[in-house]
Motif scaffolding. Structure first.
Motif, mmCIF file in Angstrom:
data_model
loop_
_atom_site.group_PDB
_atom_site.id
_atom_site.type_symbol
_atom_site.label_atom_id
_atom_site.label_comp_id
_atom_site.label_asym_id
_atom_site.label_seq_id
_atom_site.Cartn_x
_atom_site.Cartn_y
_atom_site.Cartn_z
ATOM 1 N N LEU A 1 52.088 72.269 -8.574
ATOM 2 C CA LEU A 1 52.592 70.927 -8.278
ATOM 3 C C LEU A 1 52.224 69.996 -9.433
ATOM 4 O O LEU A 1 51.068 69.948 -9.849
ATOM 5 N N SER B 1 40.789 67.669 -12.186
ATOM 6 C CA SER B 1 41.650 66.762 -11.428
ATOM 7 C C SER B 1 41.209 65.308 -11.571
ATOM 8 O O SER B 1 40.029 64.995 -11.479
ATOM 9 N N ALA C 1 46.322 70.449 -1.881
ATOM 10 C CA ALA C 1 47.024 71.611 -2.433
ATOM 11 C C ALA C 1 46.108 72.831 -2.471
ATOM 12 O O ALA C 1 46.530 73.955 -2.147
ATOM 13 N N ASP D 1 52.551 66.018 -10.664
ATOM 14 C CA ASP D 1 52.916 64.646 -10.344
ATOM 15 C C ASP D 1 52.887 63.819 -11.621
ATOM 16 O O ASP D 1 51.834 63.524 -12.167
ATOM 17 N N SER E 1 45.085 61.130 -6.743
ATOM 18 C CA SER E 1 45.217 62.413 -7.444
ATOM 19 C C SER E 1 44.232 63.443 -6.896
ATOM 20 O O SER E 1 44.594 64.601 -6.640
ATOM 21 N N PHE F 1 47.512 71.657 -7.924
ATOM 22 C CA PHE F 1 48.046 70.313 -8.171
ATOM 23 C C PHE F 1 47.514 69.772 -9.494
ATOM 24 O O PHE F 1 46.341 69.896 -9.816
ATOM 25 N N PHE G 1 53.082 64.587 -1.770
ATOM 26 C CA PHE G 1 52.028 65.561 -2.088
ATOM 27 C C PHE G 1 50.828 65.564 -1.138
ATOM 28 O O PHE G 1 49.981 66.442 -1.244
ATOM 29 N N CYS H 1 45.267 64.669 -3.440
ATOM 30 C CA CYS H 1 46.407 65.588 -3.543
ATOM 31 C C CYS H 1 45.954 66.962 -4.042
ATOM 32 O O CYS H 1 46.425 67.997 -3.563
ATOM 33 N N TYR H 2 45.020 66.951 -4.992
ATOM 34 C CA TYR H 2 44.469 68.201 -5.519
ATOM 35 C C TYR H 2 43.789 69.008 -4.411
ATOM 36 O O TYR H 2 44.015 70.219 -4.264
#
Length: 319
Positions: A117, A190, A135, A119, A128, A142, A100, A131-132
């Motif tokens: 997405l 997130s 994306a 996870d 996290s 995400f 990710f 990744c957010y």
């Protein structure tokens, strides 16, 4: 459709092109339950390709009609370019980052704008959030969605799924989440799902060790473990860990909730506590016991076997 604040994404609610990455103890039954979603087509990908191939073969042999809806992804590139929901359930934080986050390996390289997405792995909040953001820069959505309930909950579709992310695309993901879990709350922005899982694992770690110590003491005192179990279930001292672990330990039943995984998770709990400037003395003690168990060869043992580790340690101490 999704009323996105960045990047318009129109999703027909019958157009579920799903990709699932990671067919382990929890990922495999979750991927299987994805097929319960009406109109869904599913591609699966696993680091060990034979695992994905066996999964698809077994499912189609049981239900030949799935041949039109289920296949092994040729590659991560083909999966990410053709799916509008991409899910992963992976054992290590670094693996989640590869899927990710990292530009050279992640699904973001070939992803469609507006893809959702999810996870389901247990990672740290920093991962996290990164990744957010990655994306979001691609116009995608995400969610950190760590799960609780173990392999059995995954099989039964009764997992607790703690979700962190944006509200609008979460609405579009609800039908998918509903075939995977019985509790699927959006905990907040997130990282909120990851924080919620950390709290759950804090309690799981402490209760696991407490259950093991209680059993050991009860045994040494000569109490009837079955009678005591029945009493504890309806007493303040009872817990889900008592309900699950006590009969497993008493009857030497093997399980799949591994000690090595909770050790990893408690490392995350500790760092979350440090980031929040909150002292967590009990989790420090529980984490040490579980680390000692892992280092003594119990890493691939179920949480219930912490009783056996403590009993062996106690016998050695008496000698």
């Amino acid at each position: 459709g999704i009323n996105a604040e960045y990047g318009a994404c129109i999703l027909s609610m019958s157009d579920y092109r799903l990709g699932f990455i990671g067919l382990g103890r929890i990922g495999k039954p979750m991927a299987s339950n994805c097929l319960k979603l009406k109109g869904a087509n599913l591609q699966v990908f696993n680091r060990t390709a034979s695992t994905a191939e066996s999964f698809v073969k077994e499912k189609i042999e049981k239900d030949p009609e799935l041949a039109n809806r289920l296949k092994v992804a040729e590659s991560l590139e083909s999966l990410s370019s053709s799916c509008n929901f991409i899910m992963a359930c992976l054992p290590e934080i670094e693996e989640s980052k590869k899927i990710f986050l990292y530009p050279e390996t992640s699904v973001l390289r070939h992803i469609q704008k507006g893809t959702i997405l999810l996870d389901f792995s247990t990672v740290d909040p920093k991962t996290s959030n990164m990744c957010y953001q990655a994306a979001k820069e691609k116009g995608c959505f995400f969610f950190d969605c760590p799960v609780s309930g173990g392999p059995l909950g995954a099989e039964q579709g009764t997992l607790s799924i703690m979700v962190g992310g944006d509200a609008s695309p979460y609405e579009a993901a609800i039908p998918l989440l509903q075939v995977l879990g019985s509790k699927i709350p959006l905990m907040g922005p997130s990282g909120s799902g990851t924080h919620a899982k950390a709290i759950n694992q804090l309690l799981t770690g402490i209760h696991t060790v407490a259950c093991g110590e209680a059993m050991l003491l009860a045994k040494e005192l000569g109490l009837n473990l079955d009678l005591l179990y029945d009493v504890l279930l309806v007493s303040f001292g009872g817990s889900n860990c008592i309900k699950r672990n006590w009969p497993m330990a008493a009857n030497d039943i093997k399980g799949e909730a591994l000690i090595r995984n909770i050790v990893k998770d408690l490392g995350i709990v500790t760092s979350v506590g440090e980031d929040a400037s909150v002292e967590l003395p009990l989790i420090s003690l529980a984490a040490k016991v579980l680390r000692d168990a892992k280092e003594s060869g119990f890493g691939l043992s179920d949480l219930a076997e912490i009783y056996r580790f403590l009993a062996e340690k106690n016998r050695t101490k008496k000698m």
